[in-house]
Design a protein around this motif. Structure first.
Motif, PDB file in Angstrom:
ATOM      1  N   ASP A  61       0.804  -1.223   0.000  1.00 33.47           N
ATOM      2  CA  ASP A  61       0.000   0.000   0.000  1.00 33.47           C
ATOM      3  C   ASP A  61       0.838   1.273   0.000  1.00 33.47           C
ATOM      4  OD1 ASP A  61      -2.656  -1.035  -0.104  1.00 33.47           O
ATOM      5  OD2 ASP A  61      -2.442  -1.692   1.964  1.00 33.47           O
ATOM      6  N   THR A  62       2.040   1.209  -0.530  1.00 38.44           N
ATOM      7  CA  THR A  62       2.859   2.409  -0.686  1.00 38.44           C
ATOM      8  C   THR A  62       3.263   2.522  -2.148  1.00 38.44           C
ATOM      9  OG1 THR A  62       4.946   1.287  -0.202  1.00 38.44           O
ATOM     10  CG2 THR A  62       3.750   2.220   1.687  1.00 38.44           C
ATOM     11  N   GLY A  63       3.605   3.711  -2.581  1.00 37.48           N
ATOM     12  CA  GLY A  63       3.853   3.974  -3.992  1.00 37.48           C
ATOM     13  C   GLY A  63       4.953   3.150  -4.627  1.00 37.48           C
ATOM     14  N   VAL A  64       6.123   3.102  -4.009  1.00 37.03           N
ATOM     15  CA  VAL A  64       7.241   2.366  -4.604  1.00 37.03           C
ATOM     16  C   VAL A  64       6.953   0.867  -4.612  1.00 37.03           C
ATOM     17  CG1 VAL A  64       9.712   1.840  -4.437  1.00 37.03           C
ATOM     18  CG2 VAL A  64       8.909   4.163  -3.963  1.00 37.03           C
ATOM     19  N   CYS A  65       6.364   0.371  -3.528  1.00 35.15           N
ATOM     20  CA  CYS A  65       6.036  -1.061  -3.450  1.00 35.15           C
ATOM     21  C   CYS A  65       5.006  -1.443  -4.503  1.00 35.15           C
ATOM     22  CB  CYS A  65       5.524  -1.411  -2.056  1.00 35.15           C
ATOM     23  SG  CYS A  65       6.688  -1.063  -0.732  1.00 35.15           S
ATOM     24  N   ASP A  66       4.025  -0.587  -4.701  1.00 33.94           N
ATOM     25  CA  ASP A  66       3.002  -0.782  -5.718  1.00 33.94           C
ATOM     26  C   ASP A  66       3.661  -0.865  -7.094  1.00 33.94           C
ATOM     27  OD1 ASP A  66      -0.231   0.051  -6.321  1.00 33.94           O
ATOM     28  OD2 ASP A  66       1.208   0.580  -7.881  1.00 33.94           O
ATOM     29  N   THR A  67       4.511   0.102  -7.401  1.00 34.72           N
ATOM     30  CA  THR A  67       5.194   0.132  -8.705  1.00 34.72           C
ATOM     31  C   THR A  67       6.075  -1.093  -8.888  1.00 34.72           C
ATOM     32  OG1 THR A  67       5.160   2.540  -8.719  1.00 34.72           O
ATOM     33  CG2 THR A  67       6.798   1.464 -10.138  1.00 34.72           C
ATOM     34  N   GLN A  68       6.821  -1.456  -7.849  1.00 36.77           N
ATOM     35  CA  GLN A  68       7.731  -2.599  -7.920  1.00 36.77           C
ATOM     36  C   GLN A  68       6.964  -3.879  -8.227  1.00 36.77           C
ATOM     37  OE1 GLN A  68      10.507  -2.731  -4.646  1.00 36.77           O
ATOM     38  NE2 GLN A  68      10.723  -4.944  -4.758  1.00 36.77           N
ATOM     39  N   THR A  69       5.852  -4.088  -7.545  1.00 37.02           N
ATOM     40  CA  THR A  69       5.084  -5.315  -7.731  1.00 37.02           C
ATOM     41  C   THR A  69       4.411  -5.339  -9.102  1.00 37.02           C
ATOM     42  OG1 THR A  69       4.775  -5.383  -5.343  1.00 37.02           O
ATOM     43  CG2 THR A  69       3.345  -6.805  -6.668  1.00 37.02           C
ATOM     44  N   GLU A  74       4.330  -7.464 -14.785  1.00 37.47           N
ATOM     45  CA  GLU A  74       4.452  -7.303 -16.245  1.00 37.47           C
ATOM     46  C   GLU A  74       5.578  -8.182 -16.793  1.00 37.47           C
ATOM     47  OE1 GLU A  74       5.059  -3.170 -17.051  1.00 37.47           O
ATOM     48  OE2 GLU A  74       3.218  -2.592 -16.003  1.00 37.47           O
ATOM     49  N   GLU A  75       6.687  -8.221 -16.081  1.00 37.00           N
ATOM     50  CA  GLU A  75       7.837  -9.020 -16.534  1.00 37.00           C
ATOM     51  C   GLU A  75       7.532 -10.512 -16.509  1.00 37.00           C
ATOM     52  OE1 GLU A  75      10.521  -7.888 -17.890  1.00 37.00           O
ATOM     53  OE2 GLU A  75      10.462  -5.774 -17.311  1.00 37.00           O
ATOM     54  N   ALA A  76       6.679 -10.937 -15.597  1.00 34.15           N
ATOM     55  CA  ALA A  76       6.390 -12.364 -15.424  1.00 34.15           C
ATOM     56  C   ALA A  76       5.905 -13.009 -16.714  1.00 34.15           C
ATOM     57  CB  ALA A  76       5.365 -12.564 -14.312  1.00 34.15           C
ATOM     58  N   PHE A  94      -5.109 -10.912   3.673  1.00 34.49           N
ATOM     59  CA  PHE A  94      -6.336 -10.246   3.207  1.00 34.49           C
ATOM     60  C   PHE A  94      -5.990  -8.987   2.418  1.00 34.49           C
ATOM     61  CE2 PHE A  94      -7.421 -11.956   7.490  1.00 34.49           C
ATOM     62  CZ  PHE A  94      -8.254 -12.983   7.086  1.00 34.49           C
ATOM     63  N   ALA A  95      -5.072  -8.195   2.972  1.00 29.46           N
ATOM     64  CA  ALA A  95      -4.677  -6.948   2.318  1.00 29.46           C
ATOM     65  C   ALA A  95      -3.972  -7.238   0.999  1.00 29.46           C
ATOM     66  CB  ALA A  95      -3.765  -6.140   3.242  1.00 29.46           C
ATOM     67  N   GLN A  96      -3.137  -8.278   0.969  1.00 26.94           N
ATOM     68  CA  GLN A  96      -2.457  -8.643  -0.272  1.00 26.94           C
ATOM     69  C   GLN A  96      -3.466  -9.038  -1.347  1.00 26.94           C
ATOM     70  OE1 GLN A  96       0.264 -11.689   1.125  1.00 26.94           O
ATOM     71  NE2 GLN A  96       1.929 -10.213   1.301  1.00 26.94           N
ATOM     72  N   ALA A  97      -4.447  -9.848  -0.983  1.00 24.42           N
ATOM     73  CA  ALA A  97      -5.464 -10.281  -1.953  1.00 24.42           C
ATOM     74  C   ALA A  97      -6.273  -9.095  -2.454  1.00 24.42           C
ATOM     75  CB  ALA A  97      -6.375 -11.329  -1.318  1.00 24.42           C
ATOM     76  N   ARG A  98      -6.639  -8.200  -1.548  1.00 26.35           N
ATOM     77  CA  ARG A  98      -7.393  -7.004  -1.941  1.00 26.35           C
ATOM     78  C   ARG A  98      -6.569  -6.159  -2.896  1.00 26.35           C
ATOM     79  NH1 ARG A  98      -6.208  -2.508  -0.617  1.00 26.35           N
ATOM     80  NH2 ARG A  98      -5.209  -3.027   1.343  1.00 26.35           N
ATOM     81  N   TRP A  99      -5.295  -5.935  -2.557  1.00 22.52           N
ATOM     82  CA  TRP A  99      -4.427  -5.110  -3.397  1.00 22.52           C
ATOM     83  C   TRP A  99      -4.269  -5.741  -4.781  1.00 22.52           C
ATOM     84  CZ3 TRP A  99      -0.064  -5.726  -6.210  1.00 22.52           C
ATOM     85  CH2 TRP A  99       0.507  -4.553  -6.719  1.00 22.52           C
ATOM     86  N   CYS A 100      -4.000  -7.034  -4.840  1.00 23.26           N
ATOM     87  CA  CYS A 100      -3.819  -7.710  -6.137  1.00 23.26           C
ATOM     88  C   CYS A 100      -5.074  -7.597  -6.995  1.00 23.26           C
ATOM     89  CB  CYS A 100      -3.454  -9.179  -5.938  1.00 23.26           C
ATOM     90  SG  CYS A 100      -1.764  -9.443  -5.378  1.00 23.26           S
ATOM     91  N   GLY A 101      -6.244  -7.761  -6.387  1.00 19.65           N
ATOM     92  CA  GLY A 101      -7.496  -7.637  -7.123  1.00 19.65           C
ATOM     93  C   GLY A 101      -7.676  -6.241  -7.687  1.00 19.65           C
ATOM     94  N   ALA A 102      -7.405  -5.236  -6.873  1.00 19.49           N
ATOM     95  CA  ALA A 102      -7.566  -3.849  -7.313  1.00 19.49           C
ATOM     96  C   ALA A 102      -6.533  -3.475  -8.362  1.00 19.49           C
ATOM     97  CB  ALA A 102      -7.463  -2.902  -6.109  1.00 19.49           C
ATOM     98  N   GLY A 104      -5.026  -5.624 -10.455  1.00 20.90           N
ATOM     99  CA  GLY A 104      -5.014  -6.527 -11.595  1.00 20.90           C
ATOM    100  C   GLY A 104      -3.741  -7.356 -11.670  1.00 20.90           C
ATOM    101  N   VAL A 105      -3.114  -7.595 -10.532  1.00 22.32           N
ATOM    102  CA  VAL A 105      -1.879  -8.379 -10.481  1.00 22.32           C
ATOM    103  C   VAL A 105      -2.251  -9.853 -10.335  1.00 22.32           C
ATOM    104  CG1 VAL A 105       0.160  -8.881  -9.076  1.00 22.32           C
ATOM    105  CG2 VAL A 105      -0.442  -6.513  -9.612  1.00 22.32           C
ATOM    106  N   GLU A 106      -1.898 -10.642 -11.361  1.00 19.30           N
ATOM    107  CA  GLU A 106      -2.292 -12.048 -11.377  1.00 19.30           C
ATOM    108  C   GLU A 106      -1.121 -13.002 -11.522  1.00 19.30           C
ATOM    109  OE1 GLU A 106      -5.048 -12.193 -14.601  1.00 19.30           O
ATOM    110  OE2 GLU A 106      -6.593 -11.107 -13.499  1.00 19.30           O
ATOM    111  N   ARG A 107       0.032 -12.513 -11.970  1.00 19.30           N
ATOM    112  CA  ARG A 107       1.174 -13.402 -12.226  1.00 19.30           C
ATOM    113  C   ARG A 107       2.147 -13.488 -11.049  1.00 19.30           C
ATOM    114  NH1 ARG A 107       2.277 -16.683 -16.625  1.00 19.30           N
ATOM    115  NH2 ARG A 107       4.365 -16.203 -16.029  1.00 19.30           N
ATOM    116  N   VAL A 108       2.176 -12.469 -10.222  1.00 23.22           N
ATOM    117  CA  VAL A 108       3.039 -12.460  -9.046  1.00 23.22           C
ATOM    118  C   VAL A 108       2.284 -13.128  -7.902  1.00 23.22           C
ATOM    119  CG1 VAL A 108       4.018 -10.930  -7.281  1.00 23.22           C
ATOM    120  CG2 VAL A 108       4.346 -10.408  -9.692  1.00 23.22           C
TER     121      VAL A 108
END
Length: 172
Positions: A61-69, A74-76, A94-102, A104-108
């Motif tokens: 839930d922070t900017g750099v972490c969001d960008t990094q993930t 994308e690289e995956a 729970f927070a990880q699943a919510r963040w990934c859903g929002a 659109g992260v599906e490969r990491v």
């Protein structure tokens, strides 16, 4: 008592203490236990036979972490089925699943170190002052040898994405 390392990392220029050893290329990857979800724990052995890029972030839930993930997600797609990308943070599953859903992260695959900080202590990235894991990158080959490590010295900086991806590609 776990090793404490000082004078090597900062958060917004303020010194922080890292708990655990400093790993390097050539070391055997230490095992760890993290949560894949509330009821399922996984370890390094669960990803046996794969090239592993482990992207460590303090919190999704922070900017750099969001960008990094997002970047590694994308690289995956370009790296193929022999590569697995794991993102480790102290965020609750729970927070990880919510963040990934929002996002659109599906490969990491997001993994939570919140229960025991097993990963943070084994890989030398647990921040004593915050009980978060320090931003870092580890590339581990199919035989669980570390081939690339990047420990960031400032928590708010980006890792070297190109070098990490090149390290993975060198193992393909």
């Amino acid at each position: 008592m776990a090793q404490e390392r000082t004078g090597i990392a900062t958060f917004k220029s303020n010194p922080i203490t890292l708990i655990g050893p400093k790993l390097k290329a050539g070391d055997s990857a230490p095992d760890f236990t993290v949560s894949k979800n509330l009821l399922e724990d996984v370890s390094l052995k669960d990803y046996a036979g794969k090239i592993k890029l482990i992207s460590v972030v303090p919190s999704l839930d922070t900017g750099v972490c969001d960008t990094q993930t997002r970047r590694f997600n994308e690289e995956a797609d370009k790296l193929g089925d022999d590569v697995i990308i794991l993102t480790v943070s102290m965020d609750l599953p729970f927070a990880q699943a919510r963040w990934c859903g929002a996002a659109g992260v599906e490969r990491v695959i997001t993994l939570s170190d919140h229960k025991s900080s097993s990963f943070g202590e084994a890989y030398g990235v647990l921040i004593k002052e915050f009980r978060l894991d320090m931003r870092s990158i580890f590339v581990i080959d199919k035989d669980d040898k570390i081939t690339y490590v990047e420990y960031l010295s400032e928590m708010t900086e980006h890792p070297n994405y190109e070098n990490a991806v090149a390290a993975v590609k060198s193992l393909l």
